[in-house]
Design an enzyme around this catalytic site. Structure first.
Site, PDB file in Angstrom:
ATOM      1  N   ARG A   9       0.826  -1.219   0.000  1.00 25.25           N
ATOM      2  CA  ARG A   9       0.000   0.000   0.000  1.00 25.25           C
ATOM      3  C   ARG A   9       0.855   1.263   0.000  1.00 25.25           C
ATOM      4  NH1 ARG A   9      -3.050  -3.700  -0.716  1.00 25.25           N
ATOM      5  NH2 ARG A   9      -5.187  -3.886   0.061  1.00 25.25           N
ATOM      6  N   SER A  18     -10.771  -1.099   3.277  1.00 27.23           N
ATOM      7  CA  SER A  18     -10.039  -1.285   4.543  1.00 27.23           C
ATOM      8  C   SER A  18      -9.678   0.078   5.121  1.00 27.23           C
ATOM      9  CB  SER A  18      -8.741  -2.053   4.305  1.00 27.23           C
ATOM     10  OG  SER A  18      -9.004  -3.315   3.773  1.00 27.23           O
ATOM     11  N   GLU A  46      -5.241   3.312   6.472  1.00 25.25           N
ATOM     12  CA  GLU A  46      -4.921   3.119   5.059  1.00 25.25           C
ATOM     13  C   GLU A  46      -5.530   4.266   4.258  1.00 25.25           C
ATOM     14  OE1 GLU A  46      -6.972   1.110   2.036  1.00 25.25           O
ATOM     15  OE2 GLU A  46      -5.542  -0.550   2.028  1.00 25.25           O
TER      16      GLU A  46
HETATM   17  N1  EPU Z   1     -10.557 -11.453   9.874  1.00 25.93           N
HETATM   18  C1  EPU Z   1     -11.309 -11.676  10.990  1.00 25.93           C
HETATM   19  N2  EPU Z   1     -12.362 -10.855  11.222  1.00 25.93           N
HETATM   20  C2  EPU Z   1     -12.687  -9.827  10.394  1.00 25.93           C
HETATM   21  C3  EPU Z   1     -11.887  -9.588   9.263  1.00 25.93           C
HETATM   22  C4  EPU Z   1     -10.816 -10.421   9.010  1.00 25.93           C
HETATM   23  O1  EPU Z   1     -11.049 -12.598  11.770  1.00 25.93           O
HETATM   24  O2  EPU Z   1     -13.657  -9.128  10.681  1.00 25.93           O
HETATM   25  C5  EPU Z   1      -9.436 -12.383   9.590  1.00 25.93           C
HETATM   26  C6  EPU Z   1      -9.808 -13.303   8.418  1.00 25.93           C
HETATM   27  O3  EPU Z   1     -10.473 -14.436   8.839  1.00 25.93           O
HETATM   28  C7  EPU Z   1      -8.466 -13.627   7.826  1.00 25.93           C
HETATM   29  C8  EPU Z   1      -7.646 -12.364   8.073  1.00 25.93           C
HETATM   30  O4  EPU Z   1      -8.312 -11.672   9.130  1.00 25.93           O
HETATM   31  O5  EPU Z   1      -7.856 -14.679   8.522  1.00 25.93           O
HETATM   32  C9  EPU Z   1      -7.509 -11.492   6.849  1.00 25.93           C
HETATM   33  O6  EPU Z   1      -8.800 -11.062   6.405  1.00 25.93           O
HETATM   34  P1  EPU Z   1      -9.164 -10.886   4.856  1.00 25.93           P
HETATM   35  O7  EPU Z   1      -8.660 -12.044   4.102  1.00 25.93           O
HETATM   36  O8  EPU Z   1     -10.602 -10.527   4.744  1.00 25.93           O
HETATM   37  O9  EPU Z   1      -8.277  -9.685   4.357  1.00 25.93           O
HETATM   38  P2  EPU Z   1      -7.773  -8.356   5.077  1.00 25.93           P
HETATM   39  O10 EPU Z   1      -6.372  -8.576   5.519  1.00 25.93           O
HETATM   40  O11 EPU Z   1      -8.749  -7.927   6.081  1.00 25.93           O
HETATM   41  C10 EPU Z   1      -6.702  -7.354   2.902  1.00 25.93           C
HETATM   42  C11 EPU Z   1      -6.733  -6.041   2.177  1.00 25.93           C
HETATM   43  C12 EPU Z   1      -8.016  -5.924   1.356  1.00 25.93           C
HETATM   44  C13 EPU Z   1      -8.051  -7.078   0.364  1.00 25.93           C
HETATM   45  C14 EPU Z   1      -7.995  -8.407   1.144  1.00 25.93           C
HETATM   46  C15 EPU Z   1      -7.909  -9.605   0.241  1.00 25.93           C
HETATM   47  C16 EPU Z   1      -5.443  -4.449   3.483  1.00 25.93           C
HETATM   48  C17 EPU Z   1      -5.478  -3.292   4.424  1.00 25.93           C
HETATM   49  N3  EPU Z   1      -6.624  -4.929   3.107  1.00 25.93           N
HETATM   50  O12 EPU Z   1      -7.772  -7.332   3.840  1.00 25.93           O
HETATM   51  O13 EPU Z   1      -7.946  -4.706   0.629  1.00 25.93           O
HETATM   52  O14 EPU Z   1      -9.229  -7.040  -0.422  1.00 25.93           O
HETATM   53  O15 EPU Z   1      -6.804  -8.422   1.990  1.00 25.93           O
HETATM   54  O16 EPU Z   1      -6.635  -9.676  -0.323  1.00 25.93           O
HETATM   55  O17 EPU Z   1      -4.365  -4.903   3.115  1.00 25.93           O
HETATM   56  C18 EPU Z   1      -8.532  -2.395   0.738  1.00 25.93           C
HETATM   57  O18 EPU Z   1      -7.317  -2.167   0.675  1.00 25.93           O
HETATM   58  O19 EPU Z   1      -9.370  -1.470   0.825  1.00 25.93           O
HETATM   59  C19 EPU Z   1      -8.983  -3.771   0.736  1.00 25.93           C
HETATM   60  C20 EPU Z   1     -10.264  -4.111   0.823  1.00 25.93           C
END
Ligand code: EPU
Length: 339
Positions: free
Chosen positions: A165, A239, A335
């Site tokens: 990012r 995010s 972010e």
């Molecule tokens: N998780 C939870 N509870 C929640 C949310 C997430 O336990 O409410 C856990 C999930 O189970 C998983 C881990 O956290 O084990 C990661 O969650 P997820 O795969 O949904 O992805 P994220 O890390 O929350 C990132 C990006 C997203 C992108 C997704 C998929 C960032 C800040 N965000 O989210 O990007 O779509 O991975 O690759 O890096 C954005 O930048 O706006 C965005 C949506």
């Protein structure tokens, strides 16, 4: 064409849908229009903010300067070989429409980045990424206009200094450039990335060689729609926080205390944690403060329940960050750009 407005509401130019006004607003469809606009104002008055789709911005007050809205369009294949396609895309094009165009052509490279809101010009600025792929993986170069001199400069991949990012346009060159166009390199016969757990699950039954670019794009769209709120329906900026990166040493005691904590190993003895998990574990999911709330399906996303002000959303984010710091000793960083 150039469109100049004064003292207008920015509500429809930010996906959080919060109210804020700008002193000046200019949208333009060509580089020459932008250059004329820059050179016609006094250098001391060149207080500019470039916006794309407004999908990563939180306005907490009115803006006392120029908002520049890039509407430069166009997609042009600049080079094609037996295996590769180079495509130059206007910074004002909608990112998701551009990805759909490449998916329809069956070109490999951007399918995991389907349905990300925002514009092509904003994509390299924060090096958008999802489901194991970042735009830098297909990026070749971009042309940007200097907001003081009006001159065009080309930046290659190395010069952009892409990270998680991050790019030079969020670092040393912050606020100095408007991205006019971006060139991506796509493959005619490439590799599909389905390592991300929800994608693996989605394709569980299917032999790998039967998964197409189009099927992967559809799977990504399905997963996004199931977790992330549609800004047209409920204001949000994706995010809200970045996933924190900490040292392995700092991670060890956390892992002992929380054996289920999701993590992703990086180089240099670093570990990336899931901010959404930390927020969820702390009981914030679905909670609200006034008209600002934590999304009930993805705790990393803050939403506008209807009439939230930018300050209300900021206050909620501060309360979350403070709580996470107290519980885990981790400082969350936004972010979204807070203005
Ligand atoms: N998780 C939870 N509870 C929640 C949310 C997430 O336990 O409410 C856990 C999930 O189970 C998983 C881990 O956290 O084990 C990661 O969650 P997820 O795969 O949904 O992805 P994220 O890390 O929350 C990132 C990006 C997203 C992108 C997704 C998929 C960032 C800040 N965000 O989210 O990007 O779509 O991975 O690759 O890096 C954005 O930048 O706006 C965005 C949506």
């Amino acid at each position: 064409m150039i469109n100049l407005l004064e003292n207008i509401s920015l509500k429809k130019f930010n996906t959080f849908g919060v109210e804020a006004r700008t002193r000046y607003f200019a949208s333009f469809t060509t580089y020459d229009d932008l250059k004329n606009l820059i050179l016609s104002s006094h250098p001391a008055e060149r207080q500019h903010l470039v916006i794309g789709g407004g999908s990563n911005l939180l306005f907490t007050k009115d803006f006392d300067g120029w908002i520049l809205h890039n509407e430069i369009k166009g997609m042009k294949v600049t080079k094609e070989t037996a295996n590769e396609v180079f495509i130059k895309v206007g910074g004002g094009e909608n990112w998701s429409d551009f990805v759909d165009f490449t998916v329809e052509k069956d070109w490999y490279g951007l399918e995991n980045l389907s349905l990300i809101p925002g514009t092509v010009g904003a994509a390299p600025v924060q090096n958008i990424g999802a489901y194991g792929v970042e735009q830098k993986d297909a990026f070749v170069s971009l042309e940007a206009c200097n907001l003081i001199t009006g001159k065009i400069c080309q930046f290659n991949k190395l010069e952009c200094d892409f990270g998680y990012r991050h790019s030079i346009f969020k670092g040393d060159e912050k606020g100095k450039w408007m991205v006019l166009n971006v060139t991506y390199r796509l493959q005619k016969n490439g590799e599909l990335h389905i390592d991300y757990t929800p994608l693996k699950k989605f394709f569980q039954e299917k032999p790998f060689n039967q998964i197409s670019v189009k099927a992967l794009s559809e799977a990504v769209k399905n997963i996004r729609r199931s977790k992330l709120p549609d800004p047209e329906v409920m204001g949000n900026g994706g995010s809200f926080f970045k996933n924190p990166i900490i040292t392995k040493k700092a991670f060890q005691p956390l892992q002992e205390k929380y054996p289920d904590i999701p993590f992703y190993e990086l180089k240099d003895n670093k570990v990336k944690l899931a901010a959404g998990w930390l927020i969820d574990q702390s009981g914030w999911k679905g909670k609200s403060m006034g008209q600002a709330a934590v999304h009930d399906k993805q705790a990393l996303v803050l939403v506008n329940l209807g009439n939230a002000s930018g300050l209300e959303i900021l206050e909620l984010s501060n309360a979350i960050a403070e709580d996470i710091y107290n519980k885990f000793g981790i400082q969350l960083e936004p972010e979204v750009l807070i203005l």
